[in-house]
Design a protein around this motif. Structure first.
Motif, PDB file in Angstrom:
ATOM      1  N   VAL A 434      24.819  93.305  63.937  1.00  9.30           N
ATOM      2  CA  VAL A 434      25.121  92.857  62.570  1.00  9.30           C
ATOM      3  C   VAL A 434      25.939  93.906  61.822  1.00  9.30           C
ATOM      4  N   SER A 435      25.584  95.188  62.026  1.00  9.75           N
ATOM      5  CA  SER A 435      26.287  96.247  61.298  1.00  9.75           C
ATOM      6  C   SER A 435      27.769  96.275  61.665  1.00  9.75           C
ATOM      7  N   LEU A 436      28.068  95.869  62.930  1.00  8.60           N
ATOM      8  CA  LEU A 436      29.464  95.888  63.373  1.00  8.60           C
ATOM      9  C   LEU A 436      30.282  94.756  62.752  1.00  8.60           C
ATOM     10  N   VAL A 437      29.592  93.663  62.327  1.00 13.75           N
ATOM     11  CA  VAL A 437      30.349  92.544  61.751  1.00 13.75           C
ATOM     12  C   VAL A 437      30.069  92.363  60.250  1.00 13.75           C
ATOM     13  N   ARG A 438      29.203  93.221  59.712  1.00 13.58           N
ATOM     14  CA  ARG A 438      28.812  93.085  58.295  1.00 13.58           C
ATOM     15  C   ARG A 438      30.037  93.075  57.376  1.00 13.58           C
ATOM     16  N   LYS A 439      30.959  93.955  57.687  1.00 17.87           N
ATOM     17  CA  LYS A 439      32.125  94.115  56.833  1.00 17.87           C
ATOM     18  C   LYS A 439      32.926  92.820  56.752  1.00 17.87           C
ATOM     19  N   GLU A 440      33.036  92.158  57.948  1.00 12.49           N
ATOM     20  CA  GLU A 440      33.809  90.911  58.002  1.00 12.49           C
ATOM     21  C   GLU A 440      33.144  89.835  57.146  1.00 12.49           C
ATOM     22  N   ALA A 441      31.772  89.735  57.275  1.00 14.37           N
ATOM     23  CA  ALA A 441      31.042  88.712  56.510  1.00 14.37           C
ATOM     24  C   ALA A 441      31.197  88.973  55.010  1.00 14.37           C
ATOM     25  N   ASP A 442      31.013  90.243  54.645  1.00 11.11           N
ATOM     26  CA  ASP A 442      31.140  90.581  53.226  1.00 11.11           C
ATOM     27  C   ASP A 442      32.541  90.243  52.736  1.00 11.11           C
ATOM     28  N   GLY A 443      33.550  90.506  53.564  1.00  8.06           N
ATOM     29  CA  GLY A 443      34.935  90.253  53.194  1.00  8.06           C
ATOM     30  C   GLY A 443      35.169  88.771  52.937  1.00  8.06           C
ATOM     31  N   LYS A 444      34.494  87.909  53.691  1.00  8.20           N
ATOM     32  CA  LYS A 444      34.702  86.463  53.531  1.00  8.20           C
ATOM     33  C   LYS A 444      33.781  85.877  52.467  1.00  8.20           C
ATOM     34  N   GLY A 445      32.843  86.676  52.018  1.00 10.03           N
ATOM     35  CA  GLY A 445      31.938  86.207  50.996  1.00 10.03           C
ATOM     36  C   GLY A 445      30.896  85.230  51.504  1.00 10.03           C
ATOM     37  N   ILE A 446      30.487  85.352  52.746  1.00 16.57           N
ATOM     38  CA  ILE A 446      29.441  84.471  53.290  1.00 16.57           C
ATOM     39  C   ILE A 446      28.227  85.316  53.636  1.00 16.57           C
TER      40      ILE A 446
END
Lengths: 578, 124
Positions: A434-446
């Motif tokens: 999750v930590s590796l993809v957290r940034k992407e999720a936060d960036g998309k606002g989901i």
């Protein structure tokens, strides 16, 4: 066709043996036996008669001799010498006269000189013949067969004269003709023959009568009646009442006659029945013959057909064999091709593996240097430069992912990934992903939610992480609103089944049409979607994830999806790698 | 300024790692062979060592063993950098006396942070 020949009497069988009548035969046998036995007994009788008659004569002669001897002995005891007796000649003559069968009688001294004799002309003569010598030598009365000087044969009786002093003084001799005996025997024999003949004739006549009465006539009667029966006259009744075997025979023939009569009737009935059946059968035979001819035609026809079929089958078999041969050749070719392909495949895998290092090393530099430039470590950059550096960075990372995926796929396909099991907590693994993809999720606002997934596992952590990461980044890529949830649960194994961990990555993204579901885990499949052009991807992510889950983690991956509503991917792997 | 040693034969990688470490405020000394690396480690006694395992001459594992065996300072943290394909060698790497190992590619923006995590230094 049918002959009742068992009714024929074998006529010649008896007549061939003898033409003589039964009565005469019996008579002949009886007379022969009678004759032989009577003859033998008569002969014995005559011989015995002769012997006993001779003995009687001799005994009589001894008696006469002894009487003379007693006179002589008396005279001697008076002291008179033997040669001086008086009246002895007359005594001898008297003896001859009283016993006419005695031919001679006399007394001789020990030298053989005749002292007294019935025939006085012989007195004084000395006898030196062999019989006299024997007489002189004998001390006991003896009998001898004597051929006298007159040439005739005599029975001679000698009685020795012995005085009181036991001195042998001389002998008394007397004799009778052998013919005396023979004459007597002949007379007796004649009598016997006469008696024999008379009794013989009487017995023969009687025998003839009885045989005729009790044997011949009943037999002839039975024979006649039998002939009549043979001739077909079964009503004859035999009246033989002798009560013996012949009577029984007659009774039997009567019964036989009745039986034969009945059987003949039956037979005639049967015969006519048979004739009827014969006619029927001939008709049936005719039918059968016709049918058989037809059948033969049919058989010929069928045989010809069979031959043809057989030939066809042989051809087919030959063709089949050719095909099999062909197939064998092809199979060998295929095997060779297969081994060549395997070799090629191995070379391909080797090539890709060795290429990976060479490709990645410069790529790492591209990414590394563009990222420090982009972050302004080297010096300040303007907005446009930063944007271009970001493009270089993004494309470099995409290329690196692509290369990594290709390498992993080739390794898995070549069976060169070996699982490395280690103990870890699933929570830590999921948190890392999750930590590796957290940034992407936060960036998309989901949202990106992880429910409690604490579970102690022992499996290949690195590969499981790779799988979870793949699913997470996939889910994020295709989700524009809502978010992604990670859940997990432990499914206890039943029986020989192992405990299983189920991890679900659920998103609220664009989903997948049902018809596309089966293609999801195939390599290089990227579905046509509004996001395809903007979402980076290699088309290898799910394929690799499935490969790793199945081949390395010994588990399985499934998915469900609803178009435009979202998808759910589920990894099921053993909690402890077997 | 703390000294750290980087042993890496690939000059591009060496340069990148050096940027990262200098950016974090370290003084960086370099070696491009295992032999040089061992000699410098013993002589300079760096704060920590970052080394590639794939080296010409003696390889990284042998270098780590020699450094540990020298007795100069057995406690110097050594961070190994391995190529992506060498994950199976993890046990061997730790057995040689390594403190941690990172797989390539190296992210220059985060590598120092990760090293600090391993050796127990909070961000500076």
């Amino acid at each position: 066709m049918f002959q009742l020949n068992y009714f024929r009497w074998p006529e010649k069988t008896l007549s061939a043996r003898s033409s003589m009548k039964l009565g005469k035969k019996i008579l002949l046998i009886v007379i022969s036996v009678l004759f032989v036995s009577l003859s033998i007994s008569s002969a014995v009788l005559v011989v015995n008669f002769k012997k006993s008659y001779t003995e009687a004569l001799l005994t009589g002669s001894y008696g006469l001799g002894q009487s003379l001897n007693s006179i002589v002995t008396e005279l001697l005891s008076l002291g008179l010498p033997l040669e001086s007796f008086t009246g002895m000649d007359s005594k001898c003559a008297q003896l001859l006269k009283n016993n006419p069968h005695i031919t001679y009688a006399g007394i001789a001294d020990i030298s053989g000189r005749i002292l007294y004799n019935g025939d006085s002309s012989l007195v004084g003569k000395v006898m030196t013949d062999k019989v006299m010598k024997t007489s002189i030598a004998s001390l006991k009365p003896i009998t001898q067969l004597y051929r006298r000087f007159d040439g005739l044969d005599y029975y001679d009786v000698t009685i020795p004269i012995i005085d009181a002093a036991n001195v042998h003084l001389g002998m008394i001799r007397l004799g009778f003709r052998t013919t005396v005996v023979n004459d007597k025997v002949f007379t007796a024999l004649l009598q016997v023959i006469i008696n024999f003949s008379i009794s013989f004739i009487v017995i023969a006549v009687l025998l003839n009568y009885f045989i005729s009465r009790f044997v011949t006539r009943p037999v002839i009667s039975i024979s006649e009646h039998a002939k009549e029966i043979a001739g077909g006259d079964y009503d004859v009744n035999l009246a033989v009442t002798t009560g013996d075997e012949l009577g029984n025979l007659a009774d039997s023939i009567n019964r036989l006659s009745c039986e034969v009569k009945r059987n003949t009737c039956d037979l005639e009935a049967a015969n006519s029945e048979l004739k009827l059946k014969l006619i029927e059968r001939e008709a049936a035979d005719l039918e059968l013959t016709r049918y058989r001819e037809h059948l033969e035609e049919l058989v010929e026809e069928r045989t010809a057909e069979l031959h043809q079929r057989s030939a066809e089958l042989l051809e087919s078999q030959q063709a089949l064999m050719n095909i099999v041969e062909d197939l064998n050749e092809k199979s060998a070719d295929l095997q060779e091709a297969n081994s060549r392909l395997q070799e090629v495949d191995r070379l391909k895998s080797m090539f890709i593996a060795s290429m990976s290092h060479e490709l990645r090393t410069p790529l790492n530099s591209i990414i590394g240097f563009s990222s420090i430039l982009h972050d302004g470590w080297i010096g300040p950059i303007n907005a446009e430069q930063k944007e271009n550096l970001a493009i270089i960075l993004r494309c470099g990372k995409h290329l690196l992912n692509l290369i990594n995926d290709v390498i992993d796929v080739s390794k898995v396909e070549a069976g060169r990934i070996e699982s490395v099991a280690e103990e870890f907590d699933l929570q830590g693994l999921v948190d890392e992903a999750v930590s590796l993809v957290r940034k992407e999720a936060d960036g998309k606002g989901i949202f990106l939610r992880v429910e409690n997934v604490h579970l102690q596992m022992r499996t290949d952590r690195r590969r499981l992480l790779q799988c979870v990461l793949n699913l997470l980044s996939n889910a994020l890529k295709y989700t524009e609103s809502g978010g992604v949830t990670v859940t997990s649960r432990l499914v206890p194994g039943a029986g020989e089944m192992l405990d299983t961990m189920e991890l679900c990555v659920t998103d609220t993204g664009i989903g997948i049409r049902e018809e596309n579901l089966p293609r999801m885990f195939e390599p290089f499949v990227r579905l046509a979607s509004p996001l395809q052009s903007t979402v980076p991807g290699t088309g290898l992510g799910l394929y690799l994830t499935r490969k790793l889950t199945v081949d390395v983690l010994k588990g399985d991956i499934t998915m469900t999806s609803e178009y435009s509503r979202g998808s759910c991917f589920t990894i099921k792997v053993p909690v402890r790698l077997p | 300024m703390k000294k750290v040693l980087v042993i890496e034969d690939n000059r591009d990688n060496l340069r990148l790692i050096t940027y990262s470490l200098e950016h974090a405020g370290y003084g960086v000394i370099c070696a491009v062979t295992g032999e040089d690396g061992v000699e410098m480690a013993i002589k300079e006694r760096p704060f920590f060592i970052v080394m590639d395992i794939n080296l010409p001459g003696i390889d990284g594992l042998e270098a780590i063993r020699q450094i540990r065996a020298s007795g100069a300072d057995g406690t110097i943290p050594i961070i190994a950098i391995t190529s992506y394909a060498m994950s199976g060698d993890r046990d061997r790497i730790f057995a040689a006396g390594c403190s941690a190992y990172f797989e390539k590619p190296i992210d220059p923006l985060t590598i120092v942070e990760r090293i600090h995590e391993v050796i127990g230094i909070q961000g500076r």
